[in-house]
Design a protein around this motif. Structure first.
Motif, PDB file in Angstrom:
ATOM      1  N   TRP A  58      17.720 -24.289 -33.876  1.00 54.66           N
ATOM      2  CA  TRP A  58      16.483 -24.795 -34.468  1.00 54.66           C
ATOM      3  C   TRP A  58      15.405 -24.722 -33.400  1.00 54.66           C
ATOM      4  O   TRP A  58      15.445 -25.442 -32.399  1.00 54.66           O
ATOM      5  CB  TRP A  58      16.685 -26.226 -34.945  1.00 54.66           C
ATOM      6  N   LEU A  59      14.451 -23.826 -33.580  1.00 55.75           N
ATOM      7  CA  LEU A  59      13.403 -23.593 -32.583  1.00 55.75           C
ATOM      8  C   LEU A  59      12.297 -24.622 -32.806  1.00 55.75           C
ATOM      9  O   LEU A  59      11.314 -24.375 -33.494  1.00 55.75           O
ATOM     10  CB  LEU A  59      12.865 -22.171 -32.700  1.00 55.75           C
ATOM     11  N   THR A  60      12.480 -25.792 -32.189  1.00 57.65           N
ATOM     12  CA  THR A  60      11.720 -26.973 -32.562  1.00 57.65           C
ATOM     13  C   THR A  60      10.383 -27.110 -31.843  1.00 57.65           C
ATOM     14  O   THR A  60      10.299 -26.935 -30.632  1.00 57.65           O
ATOM     15  CB  THR A  60      12.547 -28.237 -32.258  1.00 57.65           C
ATOM     16  N   ALA A  61       9.363 -27.478 -32.602  1.00 55.60           N
ATOM     17  CA  ALA A  61       8.094 -27.967 -32.070  1.00 55.60           C
ATOM     18  C   ALA A  61       7.966 -29.432 -32.471  1.00 55.60           C
ATOM     19  O   ALA A  61       8.524 -29.846 -33.495  1.00 55.60           O
ATOM     20  CB  ALA A  61       6.928 -27.158 -32.625  1.00 55.60           C
ATOM     21  N   LEU A  62       7.255 -30.236 -31.668  1.00 56.86           N
ATOM     22  CA  LEU A  62       7.108 -31.657 -31.953  1.00 56.86           C
ATOM     23  C   LEU A  62       5.643 -32.065 -31.945  1.00 56.86           C
ATOM     24  O   LEU A  62       4.875 -31.630 -31.075  1.00 56.86           O
ATOM     25  CB  LEU A  62       7.871 -32.515 -30.935  1.00 56.86           C
ATOM     26  N   ASN A  63       5.283 -32.908 -32.925  1.00 58.66           N
ATOM     27  CA  ASN A  63       3.931 -33.450 -33.032  1.00 58.66           C
ATOM     28  C   ASN A  63       4.032 -34.911 -33.450  1.00 58.66           C
ATOM     29  O   ASN A  63       4.647 -35.220 -34.472  1.00 58.66           O
ATOM     30  CB  ASN A  63       3.099 -32.682 -34.055  1.00 58.66           C
ATOM     31  N   GLY A  64       3.445 -35.804 -32.650  1.00 54.31           N
ATOM     32  CA  GLY A  64       3.471 -37.214 -33.001  1.00 54.31           C
ATOM     33  C   GLY A  64       3.257 -38.091 -31.794  1.00 54.31           C
ATOM     34  O   GLY A  64       2.599 -37.697 -30.826  1.00 54.31           O
ATOM     35  N   THR A  65       3.804 -39.323 -31.827  1.00 55.07           N
ATOM     36  CA  THR A  65       3.670 -40.259 -30.720  1.00 55.07           C
ATOM     37  C   THR A  65       5.025 -40.831 -30.341  1.00 55.07           C
ATOM     38  O   THR A  65       5.911 -40.989 -31.188  1.00 55.07           O
ATOM     39  CB  THR A  65       2.720 -41.421 -31.075  1.00 55.07           C
ATOM     40  N   GLU A  66       5.170 -41.144 -29.057  1.00 51.51           N
ATOM     41  CA  GLU A  66       6.373 -41.779 -28.503  1.00 51.51           C
ATOM     42  C   GLU A  66       5.924 -42.982 -27.694  1.00 51.51           C
ATOM     43  O   GLU A  66       5.008 -42.888 -26.860  1.00 51.51           O
ATOM     44  CB  GLU A  66       7.122 -40.799 -27.608  1.00 51.51           C
ATOM     45  N   THR A  67       6.550 -44.136 -27.964  1.00 52.97           N
ATOM     46  CA  THR A  67       6.241 -45.361 -27.230  1.00 52.97           C
ATOM     47  C   THR A  67       7.499 -45.863 -26.537  1.00 52.97           C
ATOM     48  O   THR A  67       8.535 -46.053 -27.189  1.00 52.97           O
ATOM     49  CB  THR A  67       5.702 -46.458 -28.171  1.00 52.97           C
ATOM     50  N   VAL A  68       7.405 -46.073 -25.220  1.00 53.99           N
ATOM     51  CA  VAL A  68       8.512 -46.596 -24.423  1.00 53.99           C
ATOM     52  C   VAL A  68       7.985 -47.756 -23.595  1.00 53.99           C
ATOM     53  O   VAL A  68       6.998 -47.606 -22.854  1.00 53.99           O
ATOM     54  CB  VAL A  68       9.109 -45.516 -23.511  1.00 53.99           C
ATOM     55  N   ARG A  69       8.609 -48.922 -23.722  1.00 51.26           N
ATOM     56  CA  ARG A  69       8.187 -50.145 -23.021  1.00 51.26           C
ATOM     57  C   ARG A  69       6.697 -50.425 -23.203  1.00 51.26           C
ATOM     58  O   ARG A  69       5.983 -50.772 -22.275  1.00 51.26           O
ATOM     59  CB  ARG A  69       8.552 -50.071 -21.546  1.00 51.26           C
ATOM     60  N   GLY A  70       6.237 -50.244 -24.418  1.00 51.42           N
ATOM     61  CA  GLY A  70       4.864 -50.553 -24.765  1.00 51.42           C
ATOM     62  C   GLY A  70       3.851 -49.503 -24.370  1.00 51.42           C
ATOM     63  O   GLY A  70       2.672 -49.620 -24.723  1.00 51.42           O
ATOM     64  N   ARG A  71       4.273 -48.451 -23.629  1.00 49.54           N
ATOM     65  CA  ARG A  71       3.358 -47.383 -23.238  1.00 49.54           C
ATOM     66  C   ARG A  71       3.519 -46.217 -24.203  1.00 49.54           C
ATOM     67  O   ARG A  71       4.634 -45.750 -24.445  1.00 49.54           O
ATOM     68  CB  ARG A  71       3.627 -46.915 -21.818  1.00 49.54           C
ATOM     69  N   THR A  72       2.412 -45.743 -24.726  1.00 53.59           N
ATOM     70  CA  THR A  72       2.433 -44.730 -25.765  1.00 53.59           C
ATOM     71  C   THR A  72       1.811 -43.427 -25.282  1.00 53.59           C
ATOM     72  O   THR A  72       0.774 -43.444 -24.623  1.00 53.59           O
ATOM     73  CB  THR A  72       1.670 -45.219 -27.012  1.00 53.59           C
ATOM     74  N   VAL A  73       2.467 -42.320 -25.634  1.00 54.13           N
ATOM     75  CA  VAL A  73       1.894 -41.009 -25.364  1.00 54.13           C
ATOM     76  C   VAL A  73       1.861 -40.214 -26.664  1.00 54.13           C
ATOM     77  O   VAL A  73       2.711 -40.390 -27.542  1.00 54.13           O
ATOM     78  CB  VAL A  73       2.708 -40.226 -24.300  1.00 54.13           C
ATOM     79  N   LYS A  74       0.847 -39.386 -26.760  1.00 56.49           N
ATOM     80  CA  LYS A  74       0.729 -38.481 -27.905  1.00 56.49           C
ATOM     81  C   LYS A  74       1.333 -37.144 -27.514  1.00 56.49           C
ATOM     82  O   LYS A  74       1.052 -36.612 -26.432  1.00 56.49           O
ATOM     83  CB  LYS A  74      -0.738 -38.298 -28.296  1.00 56.49           C
ATOM     84  N   VAL A  75       2.185 -36.600 -28.397  1.00 57.54           N
ATOM     85  CA  VAL A  75       2.919 -35.370 -28.113  1.00 57.54           C
ATOM     86  C   VAL A  75       2.415 -34.251 -29.003  1.00 57.54           C
ATOM     87  O   VAL A  75       2.279 -34.420 -30.219  1.00 57.54           O
ATOM     88  CB  VAL A  75       4.437 -35.568 -28.335  1.00 57.54           C
ATOM     89  N   HIS A  76       2.154 -33.116 -28.392  1.00 60.19           N
ATOM     90  CA  HIS A  76       1.794 -31.915 -29.150  1.00 60.19           C
ATOM     91  C   HIS A  76       2.359 -30.727 -28.370  1.00 60.19           C
ATOM     92  O   HIS A  76       1.775 -30.280 -27.389  1.00 60.19           O
ATOM     93  CB  HIS A  76       0.284 -31.782 -29.310  1.00 60.19           C
ATOM     94  N   ALA A  77       3.527 -30.243 -28.795  1.00 55.13           N
ATOM     95  CA  ALA A  77       4.213 -29.194 -28.035  1.00 55.13           C
ATOM     96  C   ALA A  77       4.852 -28.188 -28.970  1.00 55.13           C
ATOM     97  O   ALA A  77       5.555 -28.562 -29.920  1.00 55.13           O
ATOM     98  CB  ALA A  77       5.277 -29.802 -27.128  1.00 55.13           C
ATOM     99  N   SER A  78       4.610 -26.913 -28.710  1.00 55.48           N
ATOM    100  CA  SER A  78       5.251 -25.837 -29.461  1.00 55.48           C
ATOM    101  C   SER A  78       6.631 -25.564 -28.868  1.00 55.48           C
ATOM    102  O   SER A  78       6.989 -26.091 -27.809  1.00 55.48           O
ATOM    103  CB  SER A  78       4.407 -24.568 -29.402  1.00 55.48           C
ATOM    104  N   PHE A  79       7.377 -24.734 -29.542  1.00 50.42           N
ATOM    105  CA  PHE A  79       8.700 -24.362 -29.038  1.00 50.42           C
ATOM    106  C   PHE A  79       8.591 -23.689 -27.672  1.00 50.42           C
ATOM    107  O   PHE A  79       9.377 -23.953 -26.766  1.00 50.42           O
ATOM    108  CB  PHE A  79       9.388 -23.437 -30.040  1.00 50.42           C
ATOM    109  N   VAL A  80       7.607 -22.843 -27.486  1.00 49.01           N
ATOM    110  CA  VAL A  80       7.417 -22.148 -26.212  1.00 49.01           C
ATOM    111  C   VAL A  80       7.112 -23.142 -25.101  1.00 49.01           C
ATOM    112  O   VAL A  80       7.657 -23.053 -23.992  1.00 49.01           O
ATOM    113  CB  VAL A  80       6.294 -21.097 -26.324  1.00 49.01           C
ATOM    114  N   ASN A  81       6.252 -24.143 -25.384  1.00 48.59           N
ATOM    115  CA  ASN A  81       5.939 -25.174 -24.400  1.00 48.59           C
ATOM    116  C   ASN A  81       7.190 -25.921 -23.963  1.00 48.59           C
ATOM    117  O   ASN A  81       7.386 -26.195 -22.775  1.00 48.59           O
ATOM    118  CB  ASN A  81       4.942 -26.184 -24.976  1.00 48.59           C
ATOM    119  N   ILE A  82       8.048 -26.250 -24.932  1.00 47.61           N
ATOM    120  CA  ILE A  82       9.257 -27.010 -24.638  1.00 47.61           C
ATOM    121  C   ILE A  82      10.236 -26.181 -23.818  1.00 47.61           C
ATOM    122  O   ILE A  82      10.856 -26.675 -22.868  1.00 47.61           O
ATOM    123  CB  ILE A  82       9.917 -27.489 -25.949  1.00 47.61           C
TER     124      ILE A  82
END
Length: 300
Positions: A58-82
């Motif tokens: 599965w040649l995955t790309a990801l778009n969304g947000t991830e929060t760890v210990r209250g700190r949030t980052v916005k993710v925008h990555a293509s399969f090539v980036n990953i």
């Protein structure tokens, strides 16, 4: 006189012989009919089980947000980036289905270790109660397993078109690390310091989502099939919500030692919105994973 008696006896015995012969034939015929076995139409036996095993990528790309210990980052990555960032992108991916007539059992497993470079993640506002004591995000690493099991039942068929209903469960397991530049030296006691970086580590997080869905299969030609599947899940039991859509095309490549091999190409999109905890214990995964699917199926 004796001659007459003898002649009479011969006539009587001859007549009896004819009668006995005829009666014996009738008795034999009747007896033969009585002993003839009654042949019944055989019962239609249910079809035997067939099994499909499909390792795939599965040649995955990801778009969304991830929060760890209250700190949030916005993710925008293509399969090539990953691929450029991740040392181990794919650990294990595979699908299994066992079918008997209208009924089928299925399972699916995805395990991946994904890394995101600085230019694919952006720092977002922290959760309520968390002081901004770190600078921009430098990277995000996620180890993730998704395991799905369920059952399908064919409820309708018209010619080459079949319609299935599905029900099951999808299990998620994750460990996520976000690395930040250090802006201040206060308020980061809950983070791990590595050189000039502060790491927010989630530890192990898992949950289970109930899933319901449907699938349409269309036989284009013998050995060639188009399929489309959709499902929804979560319902607040595990995640707040989840949905999935898969479309693809399977085509037979050949048979070897009784095993039929087929190629599978398609596209898969899987979205989930999960959150737990508050403040510095907040973990949230609100993400859409999508991309092409390539696989090789074996049926026996």
């Amino acid at each position: 006189m004796q001659t007459c008696v003898s002649s009479f006896c011969r006539v009587v015995f001859a007549s009896l012989g004819v009668m006995l012969g005829t009666t014996g034939a009738v008795w034999a015929a009747d007896l033969g009919q009585a002993q003839a076995p009654v042949v019944e139409a055989p019962f239609s036996m249910p079809p035997s089980w067939s099994f499909h095993i499909t390792p795939y990528g599965w040649l995955t790309a990801l778009n969304g947000t991830e929060t760890v210990r209250g700190r949030t980052v916005k993710v925008h990555a293509s399969f090539v980036n990953i691929v450029e960032k991740s040392d181990t992108l794919v650990g294990l991916m595979g699908n299994f289905e066992a079918r008997n007539g209208r009924f089928a059992l299925y399972g699916d497993l995805v395990w991946s270790s994904i890394g995101f470079a600085r230019n694919n993640v952006r720092t977002r506002a922290p959760a309520p109660g968390v002081t901004t004591t770190v600078g921009r995000a430098l990277g995000l690493d996620i180890q993730m397993a998704i395991a799905e099991i369920g059952a399908a039942y064919e409820v309708a068929r018209t010619g080459s078109l079949a319609f299935d209903l599905l029900g099951g469960a999808r299990y998620w397991y994750q460990e996520a690390d976000i690395s930040f530049e250090i802006d201040r030296t206060v308020g980061i006691a809950d983070l791990e310091l590595v050189g000039a970086r502060a790491l927010a580590r989630s530890g192990a997080v898992d949950w289970l989502d109930p899933v319901i869905g449907a699938r349409v299969r269309y036989a284009v030609a013998p050995g060639h099939e188009l399929f489309l599947r959709g499902d929804i899940g979560g319902f607040g039991v595990g995640s707040d919500s989840s949905w999935q859509a898969i479309g693809g095309y399977g085509f037979e490549l050949g048979t070897y030692q009784g095993i039929v091999f087929s190629g599978v190409i398609g596209y898969r999109a899987l979205s989930v919105d999960y959150a737990q905890g508050e403040g510095r214990q907040r973990y949230e995964f609100d993400m859409l994973q999508h991309g092409p699917v390539l696989g090789l199926s074996a049926r026996f």
